[in-house]
Write an enzyme that holds these catalytic residues in place. Structure first.
Site, PDB file in Angstrom:
ATOM      1  N   ASP A   1       0.522   3.408   4.271  1.00 18.54           N
ATOM      2  CA  ASP A   1      -0.518   4.045   3.524  1.00 18.54           C
ATOM      3  C   ASP A   1      -1.452   4.664   4.507  1.00 18.54           C
ATOM      4  OD1 ASP A   1      -1.526   1.765   4.026  1.00 18.54           O
ATOM      5  OD2 ASP A   1      -2.067   1.088   2.219  1.00 18.54           O
TER       6      ASP A   1
ATOM      7  N   ASP B   1      -4.865   2.363  10.795  1.00 18.01           N
ATOM      8  CA  ASP B   1      -6.144   1.901  11.056  1.00 18.01           C
ATOM      9  C   ASP B   1      -6.157   1.544  12.600  1.00 18.01           C
ATOM     10  OD1 ASP B   1      -8.919   1.383  10.782  1.00 18.01           O
ATOM     11  OD2 ASP B   1      -8.509  -0.859  10.088  1.00 18.01           O
TER      12      ASP B   1
ATOM     13  N   ASP C   1      -5.832  -0.714  -1.709  1.00 21.81           N
ATOM     14  CA  ASP C   1      -6.532  -1.723  -2.791  1.00 21.81           C
ATOM     15  C   ASP C   1      -7.716  -1.869  -2.252  1.00 21.81           C
ATOM     16  OD1 ASP C   1      -5.314  -3.132  -0.644  1.00 21.81           O
ATOM     17  OD2 ASP C   1      -6.121  -4.787  -1.865  1.00 21.81           O
TER      18      ASP C   1
ATOM     19  N   ARG D   1      -5.306   0.415  -6.902  1.00 20.56           N
ATOM     20  CA  ARG D   1      -3.968   0.963  -6.303  1.00 20.56           C
ATOM     21  C   ARG D   1      -3.353   2.120  -7.283  1.00 20.56           C
ATOM     22  NH1 ARG D   1      -2.306  -2.258  -1.924  1.00 20.56           N
ATOM     23  NH2 ARG D   1      -2.373  -4.453  -2.113  1.00 20.56           N
TER      24      ARG D   1
ATOM     25  N   LYS E   1      -7.150   6.827  10.273  1.00 20.99           N
ATOM     26  CA  LYS E   1      -8.665   6.826  10.310  1.00 20.99           C
ATOM     27  C   LYS E   1      -9.029   7.255  11.867  1.00 20.99           C
ATOM     28  CE  LYS E   1     -10.284   3.378   7.130  1.00 20.99           C
ATOM     29  NZ  LYS E   1     -10.628   1.988   7.200  1.00 20.99           N
TER      30      LYS E   1
ATOM     31  N   GLY F   1       0.999  -1.252   0.089  1.00 20.53           N
ATOM     32  CA  GLY F   1      -0.027  -0.027  -0.094  1.00 20.53           C
ATOM     33  C   GLY F   1       0.966   1.208   0.044  1.00 20.53           C
TER      34      GLY F   1
ATOM     35  N   PHE G   1     -13.825   2.803   4.213  1.00 21.33           N
ATOM     36  CA  PHE G   1     -12.790   2.027   3.426  1.00 21.33           C
ATOM     37  C   PHE G   1     -12.639   2.606   2.237  1.00 21.33           C
ATOM     38  CE2 PHE G   1     -11.153  -1.248   0.867  1.00 21.33           C
ATOM     39  CZ  PHE G   1     -10.296  -1.810   1.841  1.00 21.33           C
TER      40      PHE G   1
HETATM   41  P1  5GP Z   1      -3.594  -1.670  11.204  1.00 15.73           P
HETATM   42  O1  5GP Z   1      -2.522  -2.815  11.481  1.00 15.73           O
HETATM   43  O2  5GP Z   1      -3.489  -0.316  11.319  1.00 15.73           O
HETATM   44  O3  5GP Z   1      -5.170  -1.996  11.536  1.00 15.73           O
HETATM   45  O4  5GP Z   1      -4.023  -1.944   9.512  1.00 15.73           O
HETATM   46  C1  5GP Z   1      -3.263  -1.060   8.676  1.00 15.73           C
HETATM   47  C2  5GP Z   1      -3.530  -1.733   7.239  1.00 15.73           C
HETATM   48  O5  5GP Z   1      -4.836  -2.158   6.928  1.00 15.73           O
HETATM   49  C3  5GP Z   1      -3.136  -0.777   6.183  1.00 15.73           C
HETATM   50  O6  5GP Z   1      -1.637  -0.948   5.876  1.00 15.73           O
HETATM   51  C4  5GP Z   1      -4.052  -1.164   5.272  1.00 15.73           C
HETATM   52  O7  5GP Z   1      -3.270  -2.258   4.422  1.00 15.73           O
HETATM   53  C5  5GP Z   1      -4.970  -1.693   5.736  1.00 15.73           C
HETATM   54  N1  5GP Z   1      -6.529  -0.837   5.663  1.00 15.73           N
HETATM   55  C6  5GP Z   1      -6.641  -0.293   6.621  1.00 15.73           C
HETATM   56  N2  5GP Z   1      -7.838   0.521   6.402  1.00 15.73           N
HETATM   57  C7  5GP Z   1      -7.967   0.475   4.942  1.00 15.73           C
HETATM   58  C8  5GP Z   1      -8.765   1.164   4.041  1.00 15.73           C
HETATM   59  O8  5GP Z   1      -9.698   1.805   4.354  1.00 15.73           O
HETATM   60  N3  5GP Z   1      -8.618   0.859   2.712  1.00 15.73           N
HETATM   61  C9  5GP Z   1      -7.700  -0.230   2.469  1.00 15.73           C
HETATM   62  N4  5GP Z   1      -7.407  -0.245   1.083  1.00 15.73           N
HETATM   63  N5  5GP Z   1      -6.921  -0.533   3.253  1.00 15.73           N
HETATM   64  C10 5GP Z   1      -6.978  -0.466   4.572  1.00 15.73           C
HETATM   65 MG    MG Z   2      -1.184  -2.025   4.297  1.00 15.72          MG
END
Ligand code: 5GP
Ligand code: MG
Length: 173
Positions: free
Chosen positions: A94, A97, A153, A159, A125, A38, A146
């Site tokens: 990217d 979350d 993606d 992407r 987020k 990402g 999302f």
């Molecule tokens: P975390 O470990 O912070 O929960 O996850 C981060 C990863 O989840 C990001 O690098 C991404 O790959 C994916 N992710 C989280 N939210 C989104 C979103 O809204 N859209 C997309 N495409 N990927 C997301």
């Molecule tokens: Mg990621």
């Protein structure tokens, strides 16, 4: 498709982030480490605006969902990294979350011998984090929807879009 952040807005903000990063790392050779896949578009745009000596590395992390009581398993692959021992690292993702992926990668890179690890996320987020973690550089804070495009993606598609958007049939809003 709804555009959440336009290509122009991204360009402007990436310029600002690059200026901050350039100031912070002047005289301190940095390795910019992108989290696959990402962060690729963000990485490519950002590094071309940082007018300093720098190296690039790539790392990947795949997670498997946990239960209510465990945070899941994270498989880290770091064979595409150059030597990071004693280096100052800037880890790019990217989107932040829950914060699980990036916080565990920071720990991993420190254990592997990095001198320092700072973090930069294009998107953050609002209201989703489950672990305490503060990125050093954040592009934009966005509502919990999302998003796709500019590296992000849905099923490995979208992407290449130059903007951040949400799909029309998005039901996560
Ligand atoms: P975390 O470990 O912070 O929960 O996850 C981060 C990863 O989840 C990001 O690098 C991404 O790959 C994916 N992710 C989280 N939210 C989104 C979103 O809204 N859209 C997309 N495409 N990927 C997301
Ligand atoms: Mg990621």
């Amino acid at each position: 498709m709804d555009v959440v952040i336009s290509a122009d807005q991204i360009r402007g903000r990436v310029d600002e982030l690059a200026a901050e990063i350039r100031t912070a790392y002047t005289g301190r050779p940095v390795t910019v480490v992108g989290i696959l896949t990402g962060s690729l578009v963000f990485l490519a745009d950002l590094i071309r605006r940082i007018d300093l000596p720098l190296k690039i590395g790539l790392i990947s992390a795949s997670s498997y969902p946990g239960t209510a009581t465990t945070s899941g398993k994270l498989t880290i692959r770091d064979e595409l990294l150059p030597d990071i021992v004693g280096r100052d690292l800037l880890l790019l993702d990217d989107i932040l979350d829950t914060g699980q992926t990036i916080s565990r990668l920071v720990d991993h890179l420190k254990i592997k011998g990095a001198a320092s690890v700072r973090t930069c996320v294009l998107l953050r987020k609002i209201g989703r984090q489950t672990v305490p973690f503060e990125p050093d550089y954040t592009g934009f804070s966005i509502p919990d929807r999302f998003v796709i495009g500019y590296g992000l993606d849905f099923n490995d598609e979208y992407r290449h879009l130059p903007f951040i958007g949400v799909l029309p049939d998005d039901t996560t809003a």
